[in-house]
Design a protein around this motif. Structure first.
Motif, PDB file in Angstrom:
ATOM      1  N   UNK B 729       1.026  -1.195  -0.085  1.00 51.69           N
ATOM      2  CA  UNK B 729       0.238   0.245  -0.246  1.00 51.69           C
ATOM      3  C   UNK B 729       0.574   1.573  -0.148  1.00 51.69           C
ATOM      4  N   UNK B 733      -1.482   9.738  -0.933  1.00 51.28           N
ATOM      5  CA  UNK B 733      -1.693  11.042  -0.443  1.00 51.28           C
ATOM      6  C   UNK B 733      -1.425  11.347   1.381  1.00 51.28           C
ATOM      7  N   UNK B 734      -1.433  11.497   1.782  1.00 50.13           N
ATOM      8  CA  UNK B 734      -1.838  11.752   3.210  1.00 50.13           C
ATOM      9  C   UNK B 734      -2.514  13.282   3.577  1.00 50.13           C
ATOM     10  N   UNK B 735      -3.396  12.630   3.776  1.00 49.68           N
ATOM     11  CA  UNK B 735      -4.416  13.875   4.723  1.00 49.68           C
ATOM     12  C   UNK B 735      -4.956  13.889   5.863  1.00 49.68           C
ATOM     13  N   UNK B 736      -4.589  15.420   6.871  1.00 47.44           N
ATOM     14  CA  UNK B 736      -4.527  15.310   8.147  1.00 47.44           C
ATOM     15  C   UNK B 736      -6.748  16.018   8.005  1.00 47.44           C
ATOM     16  N   UNK B 748      -4.234  11.652  10.421  1.00 45.62           N
ATOM     17  CA  UNK B 748      -3.946  11.616   9.373  1.00 45.62           C
ATOM     18  C   UNK B 748      -4.681  10.523   8.690  1.00 45.62           C
ATOM     19  N   UNK B 749      -5.088  10.079   6.977  1.00 40.62           N
ATOM     20  CA  UNK B 749      -5.460   9.738   6.192  1.00 40.62           C
ATOM     21  C   UNK B 749      -4.469   9.130   5.921  1.00 40.62           C
ATOM     22  N   UNK B 750      -3.695   7.873   5.175  1.00 42.89           N
ATOM     23  CA  UNK B 750      -3.650   8.015   3.884  1.00 42.89           C
ATOM     24  C   UNK B 750      -4.032   7.062   2.875  1.00 42.89           C
ATOM     25  N   UNK B 751      -3.884   7.602   2.224  1.00 47.30           N
ATOM     26  CA  UNK B 751      -4.628   6.606   0.293  1.00 47.30           C
ATOM     27  C   UNK B 751      -3.518   6.221  -0.676  1.00 47.30           C
ATOM     28  N   UNK B 752      -4.081   4.977  -1.027  1.00 42.51           N
ATOM     29  CA  UNK B 752      -2.964   3.887  -1.694  1.00 42.51           C
ATOM     30  C   UNK B 752      -3.944   3.666  -2.696  1.00 42.51           C
ATOM     31  N   UNK B 753      -3.137   4.137  -4.150  1.00 39.41           N
ATOM     32  CA  UNK B 753      -3.748   3.379  -5.221  1.00 39.41           C
ATOM     33  C   UNK B 753      -3.250   1.868  -5.507  1.00 39.41           C
ATOM     34  N   UNK B 754      -4.178   1.029  -6.313  1.00 38.87           N
ATOM     35  CA  UNK B 754      -3.240   0.272  -6.871  1.00 38.87           C
ATOM     36  C   UNK B 754      -3.224  -1.072  -6.076  1.00 38.87           C
TER      37      UNK B 754
END
Lengths: 267, 766
Positions: B729, B733-736, B748-754
């Motif tokens: 993963x 991006x990491x969003x606060x 903090x929330x991490x988004x993963x692709x693919x």
């Protein structure tokens, strides 16, 4: 132009296919020393007008922000030549008692002395623009209904106008500011959706929409505030602090603005 | 007696020239970069140019001409050199049975002896087994596995070279500039590998004939088409299909090739009964066409073109289409056996159209950038030790930043932003000299001018962004001309037969600048020319390298260190309005950049197992007035460590297995150092630009190719691949944000692709 910012659309299109996983992670952040945050406004509605002083906290702290008490806060109507030193009515909250109702066209100045630091800001209250009505736009994206509020109003031609919007849903504040300027809409009858990234309005809710007419600096503050909030993800450029109209590196804003409210049932 | 001797000596010094073309035997495709030399006189050596032409001058005599090209069986031709002769050589591809290949002792080691630094060459043949996302072979993704080249993001065809920006790469398709080299937000590049012959990437030490961008040149050449037989090939994949047709126009004299592809991922959307899903569209297609005809031994003409378009539609409410169109007409003329000329007439266009229907708002936005260009390149093969390149290039740019057509009921006014016109001229000369047997030098000078012209208003701004002066210029009147000298120098000194050291210095100038306020590039990013306010970007780069081949050139090793200083770099003011803004230049900030690093590359070229390992250690920084207290800060693409390992294993005649693994330090990002409250909204407080790092990125991709059928008439194969095989993963991006479950907290929330993207592709050719 907000509407030509296509990235959100494209990501929405690609989302179902490719996005896989979101999770809460631990990020180790260094902590800046507490900074002063000033928020204050004078409007064309009857007072009292408030100025609040708080300090920043660490990211890992809970969302309670320490008030700055015992400061000297003064608002001056530069145009009329009147001024008042505000009274601290609650910890870190300072209120006017005598300052006359805000007048469009007048320039207001805020002076704050907290400890040994002085902060100053000026703001000009623009002429009011009437919010005629509020409509609702229904969008269905990948099977999900999202309702957005649409303010309807006539933008005065020939001058620059700046608007900010705040929404109260069933009496509860939606903690987000929406901004519109007339850079590409001068003199038009404006009906634009207030986009958000989530479906926050439901049919049957009672929405009160507050429309403020602000000067350029205050608009710029909320515009950059919203850009930083959007950039805090993957849509846009590097996030940064909103551009404040207060001197001496204070965070926050001082706004002299007109206000206008419309309440309607979400349909 | 003395007289006789003198006479013989004079005769011996009588020199003649062998020239001609080197081609592929089966298809008649010309071979670029093939090598020719005389066995008896190894110093008499030439490499074919972009049109397969070579020229060798030697004293009269009897020689054996040896012609070779990587992956092809070497050819020898006996030459009696009493006058100038023309020799066309045809090379045959080596058998796929790699284990049978005997390593030839005369194998060339051009990588050692040539004064070329920071250059990487890839043929489509070489990349065909490297696993890629969605199984779609892609030259722009494969170059990201090379040292000094960094990916612009997950699955992206965008890239950064030696600390440069994504817009600082000059991407040429048959000499035409491609302004937006990506499809579908960068997940595919605009280059259909069926249509591509090869790609050369210059990271530094660009020859003087190239100019216009700071960081790199990606020179992509299209196939010419088979001039002997007709062939049809293609591939069917999960999300796209391709078809290629080629054949002779007149046998052995001319050929054509047409390649097309289209994605159909959006067909799956149509399967839905929900109109909010099946009303959406997302696809692209592109077509490459090329034809060439040899008029006579001295004249050959080429026509090539590209057209591609992306269409993305979001129900009726939003739609965008965008794409490039390029066209190149070329005329090769051999003046004599020593002087080769190519004249090109080039057209390039990139445009996008946006349609918005939202409530009462019906809006159409159109934008385009268009180039018309004339280019003349001459190569003069003075003698075996001296080659001179010279020529000129003139480009007329028209940029229409945007026309907004809004309905009367719309909240917006219709408007047309002023178009911008510029004339870019350059003359260049380059001299390639073998000073001694060991020392090769390539030096040159490019003189470039850039003029911005009327009709239009030209604004000057103060530092606060207020207009301080407006000047109007009529059509054709020049508002400002920038004149620049771009020296180019590179040298190689051969230490031993298998090793050399090289050094290079290059100055590059860039007069077209891409403004983008999204993290990655977007189809609607804005190109602006240099102007009264925007100065030409300048980059000076020095590099040093050590090159070494092992085991009779079976292994190539190279390392290069570089330092690059960039001037007049562009960033944006906080809250910059880049869209539909006549005064967009008032929104910009300027500064400098520096990038330095060390690159290591080892490649195994032969045997059952081939592949490479690439490692880059680097730093990329910017210093912009008004950002980060005017101090240097890491650029977003500053990745300290970057590793790529590519392995291709020929398991049997039927199966080829391949894998690649990449690792890099996370991009530099800006994270909050505190938070506060504004009207109930939690706002984050930032102190330093790009002071944090995304988590490290790593990924393994696997692929297997099965040759299902291979006869003289019909070939077919299956390629199976899996992208991100161990399902890492990787943070996209990491969003606060406020914790949705507890408004008193932030998270903090991490988004993963693919994760695990499998694909299967069926390829055929007959």
């Amino acid at each position: 132009m907000k509407t030509s910012n296509i990235k959100p659309y494209l990501l929405l299109l690609l989302m179902p296919a490719f996005f896989c996983c979101k999770k809460v992670i631990d990020v180790s952040l260094t902590n800046a020393s507490p900074q002063i945050v000033i928020q204050g406004s004078v409007t064309n509605a009857p007072g009292p007008y408030h100025v609040s002083l708080t300090k920043t906290v660490k990211f890992s702290d809970s969302n309670t922000f320490p008030p700055v008490s015992g400061a000297t806060v003064k608002i001056t109507d530069v145009t009329a030549g009147t001024e008042e030193i505000l009274t601290e009515t609650d910890l870190g909250v300072y209120a006017t008692r005598n300052l006359p109702q805000g007048m469009p066209g007048h320039t207001y100045r805020l002076d704050v002395t907290a400890g040994t630091s002085n902060y100053t800001a000026t703001s000009v209250m623009p002429q009011p623009v009437t919010l005629d009505s509020v409509g609702f736009q229904h969008n269905t994206n990948f099977g999900k209904l999202q309702i957005n509020a649409v303010p309807n109003f006539q933008d005065p031609a020939g001058i620059s106008n700046y608007y900010t919007f705040h929404q109260y849903i069933n009496g509860k504040s939606l903690n987000k500011e929406f901004v519109i300027d007339d850079r590409l809409s001068d003199g038009k009858y404006i009906a634009r959706q207030l986009f958000t990234d989530s479906a926050y309005l439901q049919a049957g809710d009672v929405l009160t929409l507050q429309m403020n007419c602000t000067d350029k600096a205050v608009y710029n503050y909320f515009n950059t505030l919203q850009q930083a909030a959007d950039a805090n993800g993957f849509q846009s450029s590097t996030p940064s602090n909103p551009v404040s109209n207060i001197s001496n590196n204070a965070l926050g804003y001082f706004s002299a603005n007109t206000v206008n409210y419309r309440t309607s049932m979400v349909k | 007696m003395l007289m006789l001797l003198t006479c013989t000596a004079a005769q011996a010094q009588q020199k003649h020239t062998i020239s001609g073309t080197i081609k592929e035997k089966k298809s008649g495709e010309i071979l670029i970069g093939a090598s020719a030399y005389l066995l008896q006189l190894p110093g008499a050596h030439a490499v074919t140019n972009a049109y397969g032409f070579y020229s060798i001058t030697a004293p009269a005599g009897n020689y054996t001409l040896i012609v070779s090209f990587a992956g092809y069986a070497q050819d020898t031709v006996a030459v009696t050199l009493q006058k100038d002769v023309t020799i066309t050589a045809e090379l045959e591809q080596e058998s796929a049975k790699l284990q049978d290949v005997v390593v030839s002792a005369t194998k060339q080691n051009d990588n050692i002896s040539k004064p070329l630094m920071g250059v990487q060459k890839l043929s489509v043949n070489e990349i065909k087994n490297v696993p890629v996302i969605f199984g779609e072979k892609d030259v722009l993704k494969t170059i990201q596995l090379l040292p000094g080249v960094k990916s612009a993001g997950e699955g992206s065809s965008g890239f950064y070279v030696r600390g440069g920006g994504a817009d600082q790469n000059l991407i040429l398709l048959d000499e035409a500039t491609v302004y937006n080299a990506s499809h579908l937000l960068g997940f595919f590049s605009t280059f259909n590998s069926d249509a591509i012959k090869d790609l050369t990437l210059y990271k530094g030490g660009m020859p003087a004939e190239y100019g216009g961008r700071l960081a790199s040149v990606v020179d992509i050449k299209m196939n010419d088409g088979n001039n002997k037989d007709y062939h049809i090939g293609g591939g069917i994949g999960l999300i796209s299909s391709r078809l290629n047709v080629e054949g002779p126009i007149v046998k052995d004299k001319g050929s054509f090739t047409v390649s097309a592809r289209r994605t159909y991922a959006d067909m799956f959307l149509k399967l839905s009964k929900d109109s909010s899903i099946n009303n959406n569209s997302i696809y692209f297609y592109d077509v490459n066409v090329k034809g060439n005809y040899r008029i006579d031994a001295k004249n050959r003409v080429y026509l090539s073109g590209y057209f591609g378009s992306d269409n993305l539609g979001f129900g009726n409410s939003f739609g965008i289409d965008y794409g490039n169109a390029t066209g190149t007409a070329r005329w090769n003329h051999v003046f004599n056996s020593k002087l080769f000329s190519n004249t090109s007439l080039i057209y390039s266009n990139y445009s996008y159209n946006i349609k918005i229907n939202s409530g009462t708002n019906n809006i159409l936005i159109k934008s385009k950038i268009q180039d018309l260009s004339l280019k003349e390149d001459l190569q003069y093969y003075l003698n075996s030790n001296n080659k001179i390149n010279f020529g000129f290039n003139t480009i007329y740019h028209t940029i229409s930043p945007g026309v907004v057509d809004a309905s009367a009921t719309s909240s917006f006014n219709s408007q047309a932003l002023q178009s911008k016109y510029a004339l870019e001229n350059a003359v260049y000369i380059g001299h390639n000299v073998s000073a001694t047997e060991k020392l090769n030098i390539n030096y040159g000078l490019r003189v470039s001018t850039f003029s911005v012209m009327g009709p239009g208003n030209f604004y000057s701004y103060d530092t606060a962004g207020n207009t301080i002066a407006t000047a109007h210029y009529n059509s054709g009147k020049i508002a400002k001309t920038y004149f620049n000298l771009e020296p180019r120098f590179s040298a190689s000194y051969q230490l031993t037969e298998n090793s050399s050291v090289k050094a290079a210095y290059t100055r590059n100038i860039q007069n077209l600048h891409l403004l983008s306020n999204s993290a990655s590039t977007s189809p609607t990013d804005l190109w602006i020319p240099s102007s009264l306010n925007v100065k030409p970007e300048i980059a000076d780069q020095v590099s040093l390298g050590y090159f070494r081949n092992f085991s009779q050139n079976k292994y190539e090793f190279s390392t290069e260190i570089y330092y690059k200083y960039m001037q007049n770099q562009i960033d944006y003011k906080n809250g910059a309005q880049l869209r539909a803004n006549e005064n967009v230049e008032s929104q910009l900030l300027f500064g400098t950049g520096r990038a330095y690093g060390a690159e290591f590359f080892i490649k195994k070229k032969e045997g059952k197992l081939t592949g490479w390992i690439s490692y880059t250690l680097s730093r990329t920084e910017r210093k912009i007035n008004g950002i980060n207290n005017n101090n240097y800060y890491p650029a977003k693409q500053d990745q300290t460590h970057n590793i790529a390992i590519v392995g291709i294993y020929q398991a049997s005649k039927k199966w080829t297995l391949s894998a690649n693994w990449v690792y890099n330090t996370g991009n530099a990002v800006t994270f909050p150092n505190g938070k506060y409250d504004i009207n109930g909204q939690t706002v984050f407080y930032y102190t330093q630009r790009n002071a944090y790092r995304m988590p490290a990125y790593h990924r393994l991709d696997l692929a297997a190719t099965l040759i299902a059928k291979k006869t003289k008439k019909f070939e077919s194969s299956w390629t199976f691949s899996i992208y991100n095989a161990y399902g890492r993963e990787n943070a996209y991006s990491i969003a606060f944000q406020n914790d949705p479950n507890d408004a008193t907290k932030t998270q903090a929330v991490q988004t993963a692709l693919f994760r695990w993207v499998p694909s299967v592709t069926y390829n055929f050719k007959f």
